[in-house]
Design a protein around this motif. Structure first.
Motif, mmCIF file in Angstrom:
data_model
loop_
_atom_site.group_PDB
_atom_site.id
_atom_site.type_symbol
_atom_site.label_atom_id
_atom_site.label_comp_id
_atom_site.label_asym_id
_atom_site.label_seq_id
_atom_site.Cartn_x
_atom_site.Cartn_y
_atom_site.Cartn_z
ATOM 1 N N ALA A 1 -3.281 9.038 -4.376
ATOM 2 C CA ALA A 1 -3.308 9.971 -5.501
ATOM 3 C C ALA A 1 -4.719 10.499 -5.754
ATOM 4 O O ALA A 1 -4.921 11.696 -5.993
ATOM 5 C CB ALA A 1 -2.773 9.286 -6.750
ATOM 6 N N VAL B 1 -1.466 5.216 -14.287
ATOM 7 C CA VAL B 1 -0.526 4.250 -13.717
ATOM 8 C C VAL B 1 0.587 4.000 -14.733
ATOM 9 O O VAL B 1 0.336 3.531 -15.849
ATOM 10 C CB VAL B 1 -1.239 2.931 -13.361
ATOM 11 N N ALA C 1 4.926 3.542 -5.903
ATOM 12 C CA ALA C 1 4.199 2.475 -5.202
ATOM 13 C C ALA C 1 5.110 1.279 -5.002
ATOM 14 O O ALA C 1 5.616 0.705 -5.974
ATOM 15 C CB ALA C 1 2.961 2.069 -6.005
ATOM 16 N N ALA D 1 -1.389 3.405 -3.194
ATOM 17 C CA ALA D 1 -0.846 4.589 -3.852
ATOM 18 C C ALA D 1 -1.903 5.259 -4.734
ATOM 19 O O ALA D 1 -1.973 6.497 -4.810
ATOM 20 C CB ALA D 1 0.378 4.213 -4.689
ATOM 21 N N ILE D 2 -2.729 4.459 -5.400
ATOM 22 C CA ILE D 2 -3.809 5.026 -6.207
ATOM 23 C C ILE D 2 -4.814 5.741 -5.310
ATOM 24 O O ILE D 2 -5.306 6.830 -5.650
ATOM 25 C CB ILE D 2 -4.481 3.926 -7.057
ATOM 26 N N VAL E 1 0.896 7.351 -10.752
ATOM 27 C CA VAL E 1 1.277 6.297 -9.806
ATOM 28 C C VAL E 1 2.316 5.434 -10.514
ATOM 29 O O VAL E 1 2.095 4.952 -11.634
ATOM 30 C CB VAL E 1 0.064 5.464 -9.362
ATOM 31 N N PHE F 1 3.395 9.512 -7.359
ATOM 32 C CA PHE F 1 3.181 8.654 -6.199
ATOM 33 C C PHE F 1 3.835 7.304 -6.478
ATOM 34 O O PHE F 1 3.224 6.423 -7.103
ATOM 35 C CB PHE F 1 1.686 8.482 -5.928
#
Length: 247
Positions: free
Chosen positions: A224, A125, A236, A220-221, A168, A234
Motif C-alpha cells: 500500500a 489499518v 492482508a 500488505a502495508i 489495509v 489491500f
C-alpha cells in the motif's frame, strides 16, 4: 531515503511492519504509548518515540520530533469482545477514541506537511470485519467501518495534492492481543442469555480454517505504501483475501 511513521509498534502488526521497512532500508519512526528498550534492534535508521493517539499534545510532539514524514501508517488499535447490550458505553467510546478518532487526529496532523510537499501516503489499518462483520464485536466493527468510509473520502480529497490514502484490511490473527487492551475479558460482557450463541463462535475462533500472520500485514502495508495506482484496498492474509474476493 523515505521516512515512515508507524503507530502502535509495541507488538503485533506495528512491530512487524517496523522490522519490514527497516529491512528495506527506510527511515522508521516507530511509536508506542510506552517506549521500551529492546523492542526493536538498534539501527541508524530507527527512532522510537512516545505517542498516544488519543492525546492531541502527544500527537503534536511526535509529529514535530519525527520531522518530514513520507508515509503515515495508522496501525494503533484496540478491540472489545462481547455482547453489545452488555458493553458499557465507556468501553465503546474507548474503542472509538483509538480506532477512529485517533486515526483522524493523526491524519489531520500530518496532512499539512504532505500537502506543502505535494506528496505522501496515509495507510489506515482496518480489519476484515469491514468485509464480513463478525458477531460479538459490534463496537470494534463499527469503529473500523468508520475508517473505511473516512479513507475512501480522503483518497478523493487529497489526490489533488499528490497525497495517496490507502486501506489495509487484515484477516483474523489469533496471535494478536485483540480485546486485551480494554482491560475487560469477553466473559464479563456475555450475559447468560448469549451462552449458547457464543460457544460455537468462540470455538471457531480457537480453530480457524484460515488465519493472517503479522508478516502478511507488514507485506500488505508495504504494498500500500509503495503503490502509485488508484488502488484503495489491500486485504492482508488468505482469509481476508478470500472475503475480499467474495465481497
Amino acid at each position: 531515503m523515505q521516512t515512515i511513521l508507524i503507530t502502535g509498534c509495541s507488538s503485533g502488526y506495528g512491530l512487524e511492519t517496523a522490522r519490514h521497512f527497516l529491512a528495506k532500508q527506510w527511515n522508521v519512526v516507530a511509536t508506542m504509548r510506552s517506549p521500551r528498550e529492546g523492542v526493536l534492534p538498534p539501527s541508524e535508521h530507527l527512532r522510537i518515540l512516545a505517542l498516544d493517539v488519543t492525546d492531541g499534545e502527544s500527537i503534536a510532539r511526535a509529529i514535530e520530533d519525527a520531522g518530514p514524514i513520507d508515509v503515515l501508517v495508522n496501525n494503533a488499535g484496540i478491540g472489545v469482545v462481547g455482547a453489545f447490550e452488555a458493553t458499557p458505553m465507556s468501553h465503546v467510546r474507548k474503542v472509538f477514541d483509538t480506532n477512529t478518532f485517533g486515526v483522524m487526529a493523526m491524519t489531520q496532523a500530518v496532512i499539512p506537511q504532505m500537502r506543502d510537499r505535494r506528496s505522501g501516503v496515509i495507510v489506515n489499518v482496518t480489519s476484515s470485519v469491514t468485509l464480513a462483520p463478525m458477531p460479538l464485536a459490534a463496537a470494534y466493527t463499527a469503529s473500523k467501518h468508520a475508517i473505511e468510509g473516512f479513507t475512501g473520502s480522503l483518497a478523493h480529497e487529497l489526490a489533488h495534492f499528490g497525497i495517496r490514502a490507502k486501506l489495509v484490511e487484515p484477516g483474523y490473527a489469533p496471535t494478536t492481543r485483540f480485546g486485551q487492551n480494554t482491560s475487560v475479558r469477553p466473559e464479563q460482557l456475555l450475559p447468560k442469555a448469549y451462552a449458547d450463541f457464543a460457544a460455537p463462535i468462540f470455538a471457531e475462533y480457537a480453530q480457524p480454517l484460515l488465519t493472517t500472520t503479522e508478516s502478511d500485514v507488514a507485506e500488505a502495508i508495504w504494498a500500500a505504501a509503495t503503490d502509485r495506482t488508484g488502488t484503495l484496498r489491500f486485504p492482508a492474509g488468505p482469509d481476508a483475501v478470500a472475503l475480499f474476493r467474495a465481497a
